[in-house]
Write an enzyme that holds these catalytic residues in place. Sequence first.
Site, PDB file in Angstrom:
ATOM      1  CE  LYS A  79      -4.031   1.910   2.492  1.00  0.00           C
ATOM      2  NZ  LYS A  79      -4.940   1.713   3.646  1.00  0.00           N
ATOM      3  CB  SER A 154      -8.321   3.553   2.623  1.00  0.00           C
ATOM      4  OG  SER A 154      -7.463   2.911   3.545  1.00  0.00           O
ATOM      5  CB  SER A 178      -8.615   0.722   5.403  1.00  0.00           C
ATOM      6  OG  SER A 178      -9.299   1.955   5.417  1.00  0.00           O
TER       7      SER A 178
END
Lengths: 486, 95
Positions: A79, A154, A178
């Site tokens: 990420k 997210s 997320s």
Amino acid sequence: MANFYEMTAAELARILRAKEATSVEITQSVLERIEAIEGKVRSYVTLDPESAVDMAKEADKILGAGKGRPLTGIPIAVKDNMCVTGKRTTCGSRILGNFKPPYDATVVRLLKDEGMVILGSANMDEFAMGSSTETSYWGTTRNPWNTELIPGGSSGGSAAAVAAGEAIVSLGSDTGGSIRLPAAFCSVSGIKPTYGAVSRYGLVAYASSLDQIGPMAKDAQDVALMLNLICGHDPRDSTSVPREHPDFTDFLDRPVKGMTLGLPTEFFSKLENEDVAGAIADARRVFEALGVKFVELSLPHLDYGIAAYYIIAPSEASSNLARYDGVKYGHRAEEYSGMIDMYCKTRAEGFGPEVKRRIMLGTYALSSGYYDAYYLKAAKVRTLITRDFRKAFESCDAILCPTAPSPPFRIGEKIDDPIQMYLTDVFTIPVNMAGLPGMAVPGGFSKDGLPVGIQLIAPHFQEAVLIQLSAAFQRATDHHLKRPPL
Amino acid sequence: MKITSEQVDYVALLGRLDLTREEKQKYQAQLDDILKYMDMLAEVSTDDVEPMAGPVELYTPLREDEVKDSLPIEDALANAPARVGTSFRVPKVIE
């Protein structure tokens, strides 16, 4: 034989050990897959194929010398909020658009020490603030199952990459859902470990008392392998908990007969979506057939989770994001008059709408005269939510509930309605509030063929229970074997 | 309204955000909605409940007082938007 990019890390590790393929060949397979479909899915912010091939060559040397570790040579997406030395790490934001960290996050160092192959940085909502990946400065990641839909957020890029075969496994981070929400929306497996189980050193902070890094993968076995790698104490993170973690792969084949799952009545009173209710009912039947008992239980303060979270998280964010001032790194406005104006213009240009909204909300909640009514009240409600879970776990080994209140929604559907977007996290947020481990597992598909996830929640540091239950569920179901028709 | 336009101006300044008039109007309305949603917390009795700052019992970890290498100056300055010599360059603060 299936393409390498469709396989799990465990399968590929066996192939590597048997010398049936090299890490370079596996990495090339994933890079070709990325080349073919990234234009449709847009999982990545920054891709680095050359560096990936170099890392794969190194991995092949290690494997050739007989020094391979369980995940050596496996390609992974990280990420975009975890620092990788010298590689652009933007946190999905313009304000960090050119930021190249001078150090590795602890989790990144662990991946490198293992000899894993880092493919690039996965797209995310800006500063991890969002449930759809739509707030990324770099554009929206698409759901691989239907590219008109959001992938969840997210960590949407991390989930979409694994689902689409653009990475074998990935790392995400989870502050209010997320990891678990995009895992559910993209039909992959993802775990938010217990707060303190994985080091946050080098993770760009959003809400420090809630943030936790975790893996996303095609099945529970790969999640267990990744947990073995990243769980552990780190002196560089003062909230990292010193304790021994078990070998999570030991729990993959353990029977679940006689275990007890709790069903919180408050969660189910909110279940309006038939597809989600159906997936939970199906999961219950699967677990019952495996010998799992069910008890109903109550989490009376659950309804207040979202309200408390959207005070605590923005409050912490407004403080954490004060560091983006255009001085030490990141974007700086070109024109300004004086220091304060430089800060104000830099931040106005560098942050997107959702980040500004949360800075405003958090700044308000912490401002003089409002602290007691908002932050302090929310922190007390957090205590009550945590107590509810502690009491619930007196009667069960883990809790079964949905991950999201609906299947994935359309791009643009909720972006202008903050409260509707926030409500997407109703089943995931309480887990962060209490610091518990929670795992999303593919639970089937809606009438329209869209992924629906189930969620399992365990007491603090009982990740092994989640692995044991998820692996048993996946032996009895084939949802996790389905791949999106891209 | 739970939040006035003056409060929005004040909070934007505290948060060091130079917002446009349109942004301020939008955030005023949205923050108002969000704060109304938060009102539900008033229903919860929290008398005698300790606030919780985080899930982990915080303590101050101590370590040996050993000299270790710091980040090299060039690495620390590599991302700076503006620099002079070995310093970060900022607008003049003192008149």
